[in-house]
Design an enzyme around this catalytic site. Structure first.
Site, PDB file in Angstrom:
ATOM      1  N   GLU A 188      -8.945  -4.080   9.052  1.00  0.00           N
ATOM      2  CA  GLU A 188      -7.615  -5.005  10.153  1.00  0.00           C
ATOM      3  C   GLU A 188      -7.607  -4.203  11.181  1.00  0.00           C
ATOM      4  O   GLU A 188      -6.622  -4.868  12.306  1.00  0.00           O
ATOM      5  CB  GLU A 188      -6.613  -3.125   9.340  1.00  0.00           C
ATOM      6  CG  GLU A 188      -5.336  -3.535   9.495  1.00  0.00           C
ATOM      7  CD  GLU A 188      -4.838  -1.966   9.169  1.00  0.00           C
ATOM      8  OE1 GLU A 188      -3.193  -2.420   9.151  1.00  0.00           O
ATOM      9  OE2 GLU A 188      -5.636  -1.094   8.213  1.00  0.00           O
ATOM     10  N   SER A 238       5.328  -4.527   6.086  1.00  0.00           N
ATOM     11  CA  SER A 238       5.921  -4.919   7.011  1.00  0.00           C
ATOM     12  C   SER A 238       6.115  -7.287   6.135  1.00  0.00           C
ATOM     13  O   SER A 238       5.935  -7.578   5.533  1.00  0.00           O
ATOM     14  CB  SER A 238       4.476  -5.809   7.838  1.00  0.00           C
ATOM     15  OG  SER A 238       4.793  -3.955   8.647  1.00  0.00           O
ATOM     16  N   TYR A 265       0.889  -1.945  -0.110  1.00  0.00           N
ATOM     17  CA  TYR A 265       0.261  -0.113  -0.066  1.00  0.00           C
ATOM     18  C   TYR A 265       1.354   1.198   0.350  1.00  0.00           C
ATOM     19  O   TYR A 265       1.392   1.886  -1.264  1.00  0.00           O
ATOM     20  CB  TYR A 265      -1.015   0.055   1.255  1.00  0.00           C
ATOM     21  CG  TYR A 265      -2.765  -0.807   0.961  1.00  0.00           C
ATOM     22  CD1 TYR A 265      -2.324  -1.931  -0.106  1.00  0.00           C
ATOM     23  CD2 TYR A 265      -3.313  -0.636   1.741  1.00  0.00           C
ATOM     24  CE1 TYR A 265      -3.970  -2.155   0.025  1.00  0.00           C
ATOM     25  CE2 TYR A 265      -3.980  -0.809   1.527  1.00  0.00           C
ATOM     26  CZ  TYR A 265      -4.651  -1.904   0.943  1.00  0.00           C
ATOM     27  OH  TYR A 265      -6.275  -2.504   0.316  1.00  0.00           O
TER      28      TYR A 265
END
Length: 425
Positions: free
Chosen positions: A268, A184, A151
């Protein structure tokens, strides 16, 4: 909502607790001293749990991959998908909470499969084609394929609509070019879901698509670790230089990426928030114990701050339970409220941790040596890592804007209108 645990939930709790006690690997077996925080993959994680091994991280990655497959074989992945047939067992909302809390309470390893299980899978269930579900969900449920999230970019972090990564259609494939950042666990992932601009004549949130892209493309996908303040490297820069993604792996259809991406972000913050709070409680207990042992708790101002931290953590738990089952929680701004609460709370805990240690907080722990020049005590690590809590996962400024516009109904900030071919659309 009457959120309580019934007899079936308690039986499920016993099953989860017994399985974890019997199967936790190595240092994580036993009394839960090495607890994961439930947030590792979604937000970059607390780097102690994801610290690279001395061999460059390969041993650590192998161990975490093996643990994911073990979870998959036992059916513990995908409890909340609400869609069976993909190799996962289904569980009620309360049972999902039970599993998340028992996992954190047992001190189980930080999850490297969190992004695939809790972000990608619900998004595919909501927006994916039958072929996409059949291809990707079973592999996630088995713990065999790990995912990362493409993103943020150097010029599009909180302003996600400003992404400049492009994907150009070439027959049955898209060729992707651009850069992502703060990705990540990209160094362990097999796949990445990438938000890219597939329709160049549009701007802002128009003309975007969400593509599923394999990471094993030498020369086309480059991963560069980012060294953090804590000395570890869970985050990465990712460069796409003509990387290929199948046209059949666009989720929700070409040009609908913004709607799909926002839906994904709604997944999320969910059950894992409660597991995260167990990790927070353990950290708070450690700070309180040290304050009592060192006499720092005799200071009435510091003691008052510790009591406030304890009370606020209880409020966060009840707020999470209250909003967890609400179908319109996202519309009511619940995820943004939760993020604001825990981000600031965790930063204040980090500040308290070093305050309790006093001058010792400026000194490395025992065992420091030249071949390990960046060892941190728990309090130091907590303080440094928590500096990022109010930035990653959506900065505080963005969360306040969401609450102002969607919940309070305040006027929206001025934004440029999307255009196509020079004409407003």
């Amino acid at each position: 909502m009457d959120f309580g645990f019934g007899p079936e939930d308690e039986e499920f709790r016993r099953e989860a607790r017994d399985w974890l006690a019997a199967n936790l690997p190595g240092e994580h077996a036993g009394d839960g001293e090495h607890a994961g925080d439930g947030e590792h993959a979604r937000d970059g994680g607390h780097a102690r749990d994801g610290e690279p091994a001395r061999d460059g991280g390969h041993a650590c990655a192998r161990a975490r991959g093996a643990w994911e497959r073990e979870l998959g074989r036992a059916g513990w992945i995908g409890l909340g998908w609400r869609e069976d047939g993909y190799g996962n067992r289904t569980a009620s909302l309360t049972q999902q909470v039970v599993w998340a809390e028992e996992y954190a309470r047992a001190g189980a390893p930080a999850r490297s499969g969190h992004i695939g299980e809790n972000l990608l899978a619900p998004t595919l269930i909501a927006h994916g084609t039958p072929e996409q579900k059949a291809r990707f969900l079973p592999a996630v449920a088995r713990g065999e394929e790990l995912w990362c999230q493409g993103y943020s970019e150097p010029g599009a972090g909180s302003d996600l609509a400003g992404v400049r990564t492009t994907a150009v259609r070439e027959g049955d494939t898209y060729r992707v070019r651009g850069q992502k950042i703060w990705t990540s666990l990209a160094h362990e992932a097999h796949w990445c879901f990438v938000l890219a601009r597939t329709e160049p004549d549009f701007v802002r949130h128009h003309g975007l698509s969400l593509l599923l892209l394999p990471m094993d493309q030498p020369g086309r996908v480059e991963i560069r670790p980012i060294r953090q303040l804590t000395g570890t490297s869970d985050f990465n820069e990712v460069f796409f230089d003509g990387a290929l993604a199948r046209a059949g792996h666009v989720v929700g259809g070409a040009g609908n990426g913004w709607r799909v991406a926002m839906s994904l972000l709604g997944f999320e913050r969910g059950v894992s928030t409660l597991a995260q709070q167990i990790g927070f409680a353990r950290e708070l207990d450690e700070v309180i114990a040290e304050a009592v042992a060192t006499g720092a708790a005799d200071d009435p101002v510091l003691r008052d701050r510790l009591v406030r931290q304890w009370a606020e953590l209880r409020v966060m738990r009840w707020n999470a339970l209250r909003t967890l089952g609400g179908a319109d929680a996202a519309e009511r701004g619940a995820p943004s409220v939760a993020k604001l609460l825990w981000g600031r709370w965790h930063q204040r805990l980090g500040e308290l941790a070093v305050q309790v240690r006093g001058s010792a907080a400026a000194v490395g722990p025992a065992g420091w040596s030249a071949d390990r020049p960046y060892e941190l005590a728990a309090a130091q690590h907590l303080f440094l890592f928590s500096r990022a809590d109010t930035i990653y996962g959506g900065s505080d400024e963005i969360q306040r804007t969401i609450i102002a516009e969607r919940v309070l109904g305040l006027p929206k900030e001025p934004r440029g209108r999307a255009e196509r071919g020079g004409e407003p659309v």
